[in-house]
Scaffold this active site. Structure first.
Site, PDB file in Angstrom:
ATOM      1  N   LYS A 118      -7.109  -9.894  -8.073  1.00 39.20           N
ATOM      2  CA  LYS A 118      -8.184 -10.122  -7.103  1.00 39.20           C
ATOM      3  C   LYS A 118      -9.316  -9.101  -7.279  1.00 39.20           C
ATOM      4  O   LYS A 118      -9.053  -7.929  -7.528  1.00 39.20           O
ATOM      5  CB  LYS A 118      -7.594  -9.984  -5.690  1.00 39.20           C
ATOM      6  CG  LYS A 118      -8.542 -10.343  -4.571  1.00 39.20           C
ATOM      7  CD  LYS A 118      -7.898 -10.146  -3.202  1.00 39.20           C
ATOM      8  CE  LYS A 118      -8.322  -8.822  -2.609  1.00 39.20           C
ATOM      9  NZ  LYS A 118      -8.235  -8.746  -1.140  1.00 39.20           N
ATOM     10  N   LYS A 151       0.820  -1.216   0.000  1.00 39.93           N
ATOM     11  CA  LYS A 151       0.000   0.000   0.000  1.00 39.93           C
ATOM     12  C   LYS A 151       0.856   1.269   0.000  1.00 39.93           C
ATOM     13  O   LYS A 151       0.478   2.265  -0.605  1.00 39.93           O
ATOM     14  CB  LYS A 151      -0.957   0.017   1.199  1.00 39.93           C
ATOM     15  CG  LYS A 151      -2.092  -0.995   1.061  1.00 39.93           C
ATOM     16  CD  LYS A 151      -3.320  -0.624   1.867  1.00 39.93           C
ATOM     17  CE  LYS A 151      -4.429  -1.638   1.610  1.00 39.93           C
ATOM     18  NZ  LYS A 151      -5.625  -1.431   2.409  1.00 39.93           N
ATOM     19  N   LYS A 169     -12.783  -4.268  -3.411  1.00 41.25           N
ATOM     20  CA  LYS A 169     -13.786  -3.211  -3.253  1.00 41.25           C
ATOM     21  C   LYS A 169     -13.231  -1.810  -3.494  1.00 41.25           C
ATOM     22  O   LYS A 169     -13.973  -0.901  -3.825  1.00 41.25           O
ATOM     23  CB  LYS A 169     -14.491  -3.295  -1.898  1.00 41.25           C
ATOM     24  CG  LYS A 169     -13.626  -3.157  -0.661  1.00 41.25           C
ATOM     25  CD  LYS A 169     -14.510  -3.139   0.577  1.00 41.25           C
ATOM     26  CE  LYS A 169     -14.013  -4.045   1.685  1.00 41.25           C
ATOM     27  NZ  LYS A 169     -12.665  -3.768   2.194  1.00 41.25           N
TER      28      LYS A 169
END
Ligand code: ATP
Ligand code: LTN
Length: 326
Positions: free
Chosen positions: A192, A111, A195
């Site tokens: 993947k 991240k 969301k």
């Protein structure tokens, strides 16, 4: 009864991947364990959030838990930020966690390379997660494989604290679903389904309309062959659809291949779309009944109160052992 604890971040609208990989498992586990489920809103602000979107996502996540079958009589349900002891405990544990250990976390490396100007919370994120777990003496932490390293860090922290200050924490174990397939993005099936993805085309959101779900599945990327065969390497698109079909019906991959051996991709895609639409229909209906109801607020008030009482005791115990205050 053994205790489980788990949470999801309100970092976007929930996807079919979250449902298959996480929520369905929680619904199953509530029959066997004492279960604490929460919305990890403090974790969500480790990357930039729009405040009104965040508030909406928090309530929406609670409504989805309930609509998917998480029973408030069998689970304690709460919002992380409504219980002040999570952040308080996190500070104590941060001071007991080596800086280097946090820099080595895979999710931090991932991240921090994607976001610019991120806050220090992105680094200390797993310590807050350890606090979530250790405050309640959870035996097991149901979670995806991606979070295993964070649960291991929680174990290390607990062992270190126990050694230094006496038996304070229970050592938790991760509970990773054995069969839960990773659901991939429909447009880019080697990635993947997520969301927080910027391109919604490849992502099925639980609240998507029937038409949108159908369009997304019919438009899913597939290869140029016509055979419905499970082959992640060479046929990631069709394999992803087979995974979805298998996860939602329990029909084995072999049987699916057999059933569709004379069909074309269009027929199979249509069946997958029907299946997803049928699965999500009752969840969407229940969601609409719940989203503006007072029932949600009652459940959350009770959850905040109950968990704050438990968490306060654990926090005060460590605070005292560390010599803080009077
Ligand atoms: P974000 O985009 O914010 O990272 P995400 O949708 O990738 O979110 P997480 O919040 O990291 O999901 O994960 C919540 C839970 O859902 C975890 O237990 C994770 O394993 C599961 N999960 C998420 N995406 C998938 C997926 N595509 N397939 C199966 N399980 C998934
Ligand atoms: N980091 C997790 C969410 C999370 C969590 C937890 C899961 C925060 N605190 C405690 C289990 C236990 C995620 O991103 N899926």
């Amino acid at each position: 009864m053994k205790k489980i604890l788990t949470g999801l971040q309100p970092s976007g609208n929930l996807t079919l991947g979250n449902y298959i990989g996480a929520i369905r498992q929680m619904v199953r586990l509530q029959e066997e364990y004492e279960s604490i489920i929460f919305v990890a809103d403090l974790h969500a602000i480790t990357v930039a959030q729009n405040p009104s979107e965040l508030r909406k996502n928090i309530r929406s996540l609670i409504a989805i838990y309930l609509a998917s079958g998480i029973d408030p009589k069998k689970n304690t349900i709460f919002i992380q930020s409504e219980n002040i002891y999570h952040a308080n405990m996190s500070w104590l544990l941060e001071c007991l966690t080596p800086y280097g250990e946090l820099g080595r976390m895979t999710q931090f490396k991932d991240k921090s390379s994607k976001h610019q100007n991120f806050g220090a919370g992105l680094l200390t994120y797993p310590v807050l997660m350890a606090s979530d777990i250790l405050l309640y003496d959870a035996d097991y932490v149901p979670t995806g494989i991606d979070q295993k390293q964070h649960v291991e860090l929680a174990r290390n922290i607990a062992e270190r604290v126990n050694k230094k200050y006496g038996e304070i924490f229970k050592i938790p174990e991760p509970l990773i679903p054995e069969t839960g397939a990773k659901i991939c993005d429909l447009v880019n099936p080697t990635k993947k389904m997520s969301k927080s993805d910027e391109n919604p085309k490849g992502v099925i959101y639980l609240l998507d309309s029937d038409d949108v779900i159908r369009k997304k599945i019919m438009g899913a990327t597939t290869d140029s062959e016509t055979v419905i065969k499970y082959d992640i390497e060479n046929k990631p698109g069709i394999s992803n659809l087979i995974n979805i079909y298998n996860s939602l019906t329990g029909i084995s991959i072999k049987e699916i291949e057999e059933k569709y051996k004379d069909s074309n991709y269009g027929t199979f895609k249509k069946d997958v779309a029907d299946l997803v639409i049928e699965t999500l229909k009752p969840i969407k209906e229940k969601y609409q009944e719940l989203i503006n109801s007072k029932e949600i607020d009652k459940i959350l008030d009770e959850g905040a109160l109950k968990t704050s009482e438990i968490a306060k005791k654990k926090y005060l115990l460590l605070k005292d052992k560390m010599g803080l205050g009077r």
